[in-house]
Design a protein around this motif. Structure first.
Motif, mmCIF file in Angstrom:
data_model
loop_
_atom_site.group_PDB
_atom_site.id
_atom_site.type_symbol
_atom_site.label_atom_id
_atom_site.label_comp_id
_atom_site.label_asym_id
_atom_site.label_seq_id
_atom_site.Cartn_x
_atom_site.Cartn_y
_atom_site.Cartn_z
ATOM 1 N N LEU A 99 36.437 53.564 -1.043
ATOM 2 C CA LEU A 99 36.322 52.106 -0.967
ATOM 3 C C LEU A 99 35.803 51.645 0.391
ATOM 4 N N GLN A 100 35.903 52.512 1.397
ATOM 5 C CA GLN A 100 35.354 52.128 2.702
ATOM 6 C C GLN A 100 33.858 51.854 2.596
ATOM 7 N N LEU A 101 33.161 52.591 1.739
ATOM 8 C CA LEU A 101 31.735 52.341 1.515
ATOM 9 C C LEU A 101 31.526 50.949 0.949
ATOM 10 N N VAL A 102 32.383 50.546 0.017
ATOM 11 C CA VAL A 102 32.270 49.218 -0.602
ATOM 12 C C VAL A 102 32.527 48.130 0.433
ATOM 13 N N PHE A 103 33.618 48.266 1.185
ATOM 14 C CA PHE A 103 33.953 47.252 2.185
ATOM 15 C C PHE A 103 32.885 47.181 3.280
ATOM 16 N N ALA A 104 32.392 48.339 3.712
ATOM 17 C CA ALA A 104 31.355 48.355 4.745
ATOM 18 C C ALA A 104 30.076 47.691 4.231
ATOM 19 N N ALA A 105 29.753 47.912 2.955
ATOM 20 C CA ALA A 105 28.565 47.282 2.375
ATOM 21 C C ALA A 105 28.721 45.769 2.331
ATOM 22 N N ILE A 106 29.908 45.300 1.971
ATOM 23 C CA ILE A 106 30.153 43.853 1.935
ATOM 24 C C ILE A 106 29.986 43.239 3.317
ATOM 25 N N LEU A 143 48.223 51.453 0.535
ATOM 26 C CA LEU A 143 48.018 51.736 1.953
ATOM 27 C C LEU A 143 46.623 52.306 2.210
ATOM 28 N N MET A 144 46.119 53.150 1.293
ATOM 29 C CA MET A 144 44.779 53.703 1.458
ATOM 30 C C MET A 144 43.723 52.605 1.350
ATOM 31 N N VAL A 145 43.891 51.677 0.428
ATOM 32 C CA VAL A 145 42.953 50.560 0.303
ATOM 33 C C VAL A 145 42.961 49.734 1.590
ATOM 34 N N ALA A 146 44.170 49.461 2.114
ATOM 35 C CA ALA A 146 44.270 48.720 3.373
ATOM 36 C C ALA A 146 43.619 49.491 4.515
ATOM 37 N N THR A 147 43.813 50.809 4.530
ATOM 38 C CA THR A 147 43.219 51.651 5.566
ATOM 39 C C THR A 147 41.702 51.576 5.543
ATOM 40 N N THR A 148 41.111 51.698 4.352
ATOM 41 C CA THR A 148 39.651 51.674 4.251
ATOM 42 C C THR A 148 39.093 50.317 4.665
ATOM 43 N N PHE A 149 39.819 49.245 4.348
ATOM 44 C CA PHE A 149 39.365 47.910 4.748
ATOM 45 C C PHE A 149 39.387 47.773 6.269
ATOM 46 N N VAL A 150 40.480 48.210 6.891
ATOM 47 C CA VAL A 150 40.599 48.106 8.346
ATOM 48 C C VAL A 150 39.519 48.944 9.038
#
Length: 292
Positions: free
Chosen positions: A246-253, A13-20
């Protein structure tokens, strides 16, 4: 709220949260690049406030009960501070991009740790102070103060991180007397009132396509907070919080693939130091909680 401790589900759920939330930031970057930041955040807050009221009513039983607090000044200040922080961060997206803004903003847990002693009276040992120091070395590597290429605008996400850290500390403080439903209610309602008062003066006509993006922004904002609530319901915060990076990773992508941003070497090195220091801080907090 009742809480289990299903760590694998909590991590998912945290991974999904950071992606959203990363998608939300990408949408904010686009819309704020086309329209006034205050207007964009205002519309986002209207939907957020509706969600907050619904959640607060469900958890507290009624809106009046959710709003009941012995700390109205602090609760109101929390709501205003978060709204202002969102405006500053969205402005940073348009000036610096997603990658560099998030790289600097990632230091906010270290700011919380550093300020928790003087503000909340919590114990901060030398190991965590060392981690905080390493994290701020990472920030300096990103900002490159004193060098000819230094851009003062890089301090904008640092300001946002400081504001968010203070918001987090105030949230901890009011939690000593108020429920989560009450704090959540004040966050959404006060922010919505403040942003309406500020943003209505900057209303601009929006294209049909951008209204679709705005709708997606509102949906990601609501769904992200819902996922976060569910995450903390099913697993303890200390187990899942490290995955918030992981939000940093997703935002960078998103920044690189959609907005054509680049990752400078100093940003990558500085961000790695900040994340490592933050993970160490969370680990030390978990050890202390386990020993108490």
């Amino acid at each position: 709220m009742s809480q289990s401790n299903n760590i694998p589900l909590g991590i998912g759920l945290m991974v999904a949260t950071t992606f959203v939330f990363a998608v939300q930031d990408g949408l904010s970057r686009h819309l704020a690049g086309e329209y006034n930041v205050l207007m964009v955040v205002m519309i986002r807050y209207w939907f957020f406030a509706a969600f907050v009221i619904a959640i607060a009513k469900r958890n507290a039983g009624s809106i009046r009960q959710a709003a009941k607090t012995s700390q109205p000044v602090l609760q109101g200040l929390r709501g205003l501070l978060l709204a202002a922080e969102i405006c500053v961060m969205v402005a940073a997206f348009t000036i610096l991009g997603l990658v560099e803004s998030h790289a600097v903003f990632t230091c906010y847990p270290l700011l919380v740790a550093a300020l928790s002693g003087p503000v909340l009276g919590e114990s901060v040992g030398w190991r965590r102070w060392s981690a905080i120091g390493v994290g701020f070395i990472g920030v300096l590597i990103i900002l490159q103060p004193g060098m000819s290429v230094f851009d003062p605008a890089a301090a904008i996400p640092l300001l946002a991180a400081g504001m968010f850290a203070i918001y987090g500390l105030l949230t901890r403080y009011v939690a000593r007397e108020d429920t989560t439903a009450t704090s959540f209610f004040w966050t959404g309602v006060m922010g919505s009132i403040a942003m309406t008062c500020a943003g209505v003066w900057f209303w601009e006509p929006m294209s049909a396509t951008d209204w679709i993006f705005m709708g997606c922004l509102c949906i990601t904002g609501v769904s992200g907070h819902w996922l976060l609530i569910k995450c903390y319901e099913v697993a303890e915060a200390s187990a899942v919080q490290p995955f918030a990076y992981l939000q940093l990773v997703f935002a960078a992508i998103i920044g690189i693939s959609i907005f054509g941003e680049t990752v400078r070497a100093n940003v990558a090195i500085g961000a790695a130091l900040i994340v490592a220091a933050g993970l160490f801080t969370f680990w030390r907090e978990r050890l202390q909680s386990a020993s108490n």
